[in-house]
Motif scaffolding. Structure first.
Motif, PDB file in Angstrom:
ATOM      1  N   THR A 223      40.399  44.723  60.253  1.00 33.37           N
ATOM      2  CA  THR A 223      41.035  44.478  59.112  1.00 33.37           C
ATOM      3  C   THR A 223      40.570  43.112  58.409  1.00 33.37           C
ATOM      4  OG1 THR A 223      42.956  45.890  59.082  1.00 33.37           O
ATOM      5  CG2 THR A 223      43.010  44.384  57.223  1.00 33.37           C
ATOM      6  N   LEU A 224      39.576  43.296  57.275  1.00 39.26           N
ATOM      7  CA  LEU A 224      38.974  42.082  56.579  1.00 39.26           C
ATOM      8  C   LEU A 224      40.133  41.402  55.650  1.00 39.26           C
ATOM      9  CD1 LEU A 224      35.323  43.107  56.219  1.00 39.26           C
ATOM     10  CD2 LEU A 224      36.366  41.883  57.999  1.00 39.26           C
ATOM     11  N   SER A 225      40.251  40.133  55.418  1.00 37.55           N
ATOM     12  CA  SER A 225      41.025  39.671  54.563  1.00 37.55           C
ATOM     13  C   SER A 225      40.701  38.354  53.678  1.00 37.55           C
ATOM     14  CB  SER A 225      42.404  39.198  55.196  1.00 37.55           C
ATOM     15  OG  SER A 225      42.192  38.299  55.987  1.00 37.55           O
ATOM     16  N   GLY A 226      41.093  37.864  52.898  1.00 38.35           N
ATOM     17  CA  GLY A 226      40.635  36.700  52.132  1.00 38.35           C
ATOM     18  C   GLY A 226      39.863  36.881  50.790  1.00 38.35           C
ATOM     19  N   PHE A 227      39.912  38.287  50.184  1.00 37.30           N
ATOM     20  CA  PHE A 227      39.050  38.753  49.128  1.00 37.30           C
ATOM     21  C   PHE A 227      39.806  37.996  47.851  1.00 37.30           C
ATOM     22  CE2 PHE A 227      38.519  42.060  52.095  1.00 37.30           C
ATOM     23  CZ  PHE A 227      37.422  42.052  52.270  1.00 37.30           C
ATOM     24  N   ASP A 228      38.740  37.892  46.807  1.00 36.87           N
ATOM     25  CA  ASP A 228      39.280  37.643  45.659  1.00 36.87           C
ATOM     26  C   ASP A 228      39.720  38.491  44.802  1.00 36.87           C
ATOM     27  OD1 ASP A 228      38.496  34.840  45.683  1.00 36.87           O
ATOM     28  OD2 ASP A 228      36.421  35.501  45.472  1.00 36.87           O
ATOM     29  N   THR A 229      40.272  38.488  43.508  1.00 35.79           N
ATOM     30  CA  THR A 229      40.949  39.472  42.686  1.00 35.79           C
ATOM     31  C   THR A 229      39.822  40.457  41.932  1.00 35.79           C
ATOM     32  OG1 THR A 229      41.148  37.918  41.028  1.00 35.79           O
ATOM     33  CG2 THR A 229      43.163  38.565  42.548  1.00 35.79           C
ATOM     34  N   GLU A 230      38.659  39.901  41.782  1.00 35.43           N
ATOM     35  CA  GLU A 230      37.410  40.436  41.011  1.00 35.43           C
ATOM     36  C   GLU A 230      36.198  40.080  41.357  1.00 35.43           C
ATOM     37  OE1 GLU A 230      37.881  39.552  37.029  1.00 35.43           O
ATOM     38  OE2 GLU A 230      37.590  37.473  37.070  1.00 35.43           O
ATOM     39  N   ASN A 231      35.134  40.776  41.577  1.00 37.18           N
ATOM     40  CA  ASN A 231      33.783  40.103  41.389  1.00 37.18           C
ATOM     41  C   ASN A 231      33.215  39.687  39.897  1.00 37.18           C
ATOM     42  OD1 ASN A 231      33.552  41.327  44.196  1.00 37.18           O
ATOM     43  ND2 ASN A 231      32.858  43.135  43.266  1.00 37.18           N
ATOM     44  N   ARG A 232      32.600  38.297  39.997  1.00 32.09           N
ATOM     45  CA  ARG A 232      32.188  37.902  38.880  1.00 32.09           C
ATOM     46  C   ARG A 232      31.336  36.780  39.174  1.00 32.09           C
ATOM     47  NH1 ARG A 232      37.324  36.042  39.520  1.00 32.09           N
ATOM     48  NH2 ARG A 232      37.536  33.975  40.275  1.00 32.09           N
ATOM     49  N   PRO A 233      30.267  36.503  38.236  1.00 31.47           N
ATOM     50  CA  PRO A 233      29.556  35.432  38.442  1.00 31.47           C
ATOM     51  C   PRO A 233      30.316  33.961  37.962  1.00 31.47           C
ATOM     52  CG  PRO A 233      28.817  36.537  36.629  1.00 31.47           C
ATOM     53  CD  PRO A 233      30.029  37.229  37.152  1.00 31.47           C
ATOM     54  N   ILE A 234      29.480  32.906  38.452  1.00 28.62           N
ATOM     55  CA  ILE A 234      29.961  31.512  37.681  1.00 28.62           C
ATOM     56  C   ILE A 234      30.194  31.983  36.085  1.00 28.62           C
ATOM     57  CG2 ILE A 234      29.719  29.112  37.616  1.00 28.62           C
ATOM     58  CD1 ILE A 234      28.676  29.148  40.258  1.00 28.62           C
ATOM     59  N   ASN A 235      31.349  31.368  35.547  1.00 25.68           N
ATOM     60  CA  ASN A 235      31.284  31.487  34.103  1.00 25.68           C
ATOM     61  C   ASN A 235      32.131  30.786  33.522  1.00 25.68           C
ATOM     62  OD1 ASN A 235      34.194  32.812  33.657  1.00 25.68           O
ATOM     63  ND2 ASN A 235      33.341  33.690  35.408  1.00 25.68           N
ATOM     64  N   SER A 236      31.786  30.512  32.165  1.00 21.96           N
ATOM     65  CA  SER A 236      32.675  29.782  31.147  1.00 21.96           C
ATOM     66  C   SER A 236      33.164  30.311  29.868  1.00 21.96           C
ATOM     67  CB  SER A 236      31.614  28.538  30.950  1.00 21.96           C
ATOM     68  OG  SER A 236      32.394  27.471  29.982  1.00 21.96           O
ATOM     69  N   TYR A 237      34.224  30.149  29.608  1.00 21.20           N
ATOM     70  CA  TYR A 237      34.890  30.887  28.410  1.00 21.20           C
ATOM     71  C   TYR A 237      34.286  30.425  27.183  1.00 21.20           C
ATOM     72  CZ  TYR A 237      39.022  32.832  30.478  1.00 21.20           C
ATOM     73  OH  TYR A 237      39.928  33.834  31.164  1.00 21.20           O
ATOM     74  N   VAL A 238      34.113  31.465  26.325  1.00 25.07           N
ATOM     75  CA  VAL A 238      33.705  31.181  24.670  1.00 25.07           C
ATOM     76  C   VAL A 238      34.423  32.258  24.064  1.00 25.07           C
ATOM     77  CG1 VAL A 238      31.361  30.280  25.335  1.00 25.07           C
ATOM     78  CG2 VAL A 238      31.672  32.846  25.009  1.00 25.07           C
ATOM     79  N   ASN A 239      34.557  32.091  22.839  1.00 22.15           N
ATOM     80  CA  ASN A 239      35.146  33.121  21.937  1.00 22.15           C
ATOM     81  C   ASN A 239      33.823  33.657  21.223  1.00 22.15           C
ATOM     82  OD1 ASN A 239      37.875  33.135  21.803  1.00 22.15           O
ATOM     83  ND2 ASN A 239      37.810  30.979  21.130  1.00 22.15           N
ATOM     84  N   PHE A 240      33.866  35.025  21.039  1.00 29.11           N
ATOM     85  CA  PHE A 240      32.976  35.637  20.350  1.00 29.11           C
ATOM     86  C   PHE A 240      33.243  36.064  18.891  1.00 29.11           C
ATOM     87  CE2 PHE A 240      31.615  36.839  24.776  1.00 29.11           C
ATOM     88  CZ  PHE A 240      30.587  36.523  24.974  1.00 29.11           C
ATOM     89  N   ILE A 241      32.099  36.128  18.155  1.00 33.55           N
ATOM     90  CA  ILE A 241      32.288  36.294  16.776  1.00 33.55           C
ATOM     91  C   ILE A 241      30.999  37.237  16.186  1.00 33.55           C
ATOM     92  CG2 ILE A 241      33.599  34.190  15.996  1.00 33.55           C
ATOM     93  CD1 ILE A 241      30.945  33.068  15.234  1.00 33.55           C
ATOM     94  N   ILE A 242      31.811  37.904  15.276  1.00 33.83           N
ATOM     95  CA  ILE A 242      30.391  39.102  14.501  1.00 33.83           C
ATOM     96  C   ILE A 242      30.378  38.883  13.221  1.00 33.83           C
ATOM     97  CG2 ILE A 242      32.536  40.661  14.238  1.00 33.83           C
ATOM     98  CD1 ILE A 242      30.557  43.007  15.251  1.00 33.83           C
ATOM     99  N   LYS A 243      29.137  39.145  12.943  1.00 38.86           N
ATOM    100  CA  LYS A 243      28.636  38.790  11.479  1.00 38.86           C
ATOM    101  C   LYS A 243      29.210  40.239  10.739  1.00 38.86           C
ATOM    102  CE  LYS A 243      26.189  36.442   8.206  1.00 38.86           C
ATOM    103  NZ  LYS A 243      26.768  35.228   7.770  1.00 38.86           N
ATOM    104  N   PHE A 244      29.803  39.738   9.463  1.00 32.93           N
ATOM    105  CA  PHE A 244      30.294  40.832   8.625  1.00 32.93           C
ATOM    106  C   PHE A 244      29.562  40.921   7.414  1.00 32.93           C
ATOM    107  CE2 PHE A 244      33.566  37.988   7.259  1.00 32.93           C
ATOM    108  CZ  PHE A 244      33.610  38.127   5.920  1.00 32.93           C
ATOM    109  N   SER A 245      28.924  40.047   6.801  1.00 31.74           N
ATOM    110  CA  SER A 245      28.441  40.155   5.687  1.00 31.74           C
ATOM    111  C   SER A 245      26.776  40.160   5.645  1.00 31.74           C
ATOM    112  CB  SER A 245      28.437  38.866   4.882  1.00 31.74           C
ATOM    113  OG  SER A 245      27.955  37.740   5.443  1.00 31.74           O
ATOM    114  N   ASP A 246      26.295  40.619   4.358  1.00 30.45           N
ATOM    115  CA  ASP A 246      24.710  40.572   4.389  1.00 30.45           C
ATOM    116  C   ASP A 246      24.086  39.497   4.118  1.00 30.45           C
ATOM    117  OD1 ASP A 246      25.449  40.498   1.885  1.00 30.45           O
ATOM    118  OD2 ASP A 246      24.152  42.141   1.174  1.00 30.45           O
ATOM    119  N   GLN A 247      24.888  38.150   4.078  1.00 27.45           N
ATOM    120  CA  GLN A 247      24.167  37.121   3.713  1.00 27.45           C
ATOM    121  C   GLN A 247      23.995  36.139   4.699  1.00 27.45           C
ATOM    122  OE1 GLN A 247      25.983  35.639   0.061  1.00 27.45           O
ATOM    123  NE2 GLN A 247      25.790  37.675  -0.907  1.00 27.45           N
TER     124      GLN A 247
END
Length: 190
Positions: A166-190
């Protein structure tokens, strides 16, 4: 020379979402990518650009959802590239949204088999603890899928045999090194 950003463009935003910052973003033609539902008539250009890709209801009179990118990585649609072997299992991010090999579909986490197999350092002679159950004063005991000599509560085996550690010591997810940002989406045509 001004540059036009196409309606439906998603960009990372390094600010926090507060009441004031969202109002300022709205004035510039941007919405948070938080999965919110909006009337198609109010945001007609965005509704025409992304339709119900990320969820929505009805025709022109209904609503559409902006993508919910909180805590999620973005991935390009596989199209015909065959780079995503699991396109058929992709689900809708919200009710009424796209599934499969289409913009807006969602894929849950997965872990593939490593290219290099896991190994243990217990090849060759090693110990397995086995309860002492003497039967007919037999000097041998079974440990896992191999036999060995009885040794004060353990079995010392001469070969590793075919068995599992039995192997142990795993993380809760697989992921690359990352940094948080918020994402925004353009809604207008200008």
């Amino acid at each position: 020379m001004s540059q036009i950003i196409p309606t439906g463009t998603i960009v990372p935003y390094a600010g926090n979402f507060t009441e004031d910052s969202i109002a300022a973003l709205n004035a510039l033609g941007w919405l948070p990518c938080d999965g919110a539902s909006y009337p198609k008539k109010t945001y007609i250009y965005l509704a025409l650009s992304i339709s119900n890709n990320f969820g929505g209801t009805g025709g022109f009179e209904g609503n559409f959802n902006v993508p919910d990118l909180r805590g999620r990585f973005l991935r390009g649609v596989s199209n015909s590239s065959q780079r995503d072997p699991d396109t058929a299992t992709r689900t809708a991010i919200s009710a009424g949204g796209n599934t499969g090999n289409n913009v807006g579909s969602l894929q849950n986490f997965a872990t593939s088999k490593p290219n290099i197999p896991f190994t243990t350092d217990s090849a060759g002679q090693h110990l397995h603890n086995v309860p002492h159950l003497p039967v007919n004063n037999n000097a041998y005991a079974i440990a896992g899928s191999h036999y060995g000599l009885w040794n004060e509560g353990s079995v010392t085996t001469s070969t590793s045999g075919n068995h599992i550690h039995t192997l142990s010591g795993f993380d809760t997810e697989n992921r690359p090194i990352n940094s948080y940002v918020n994402f925004i989406i353009k809604f207008s045509d200008q």
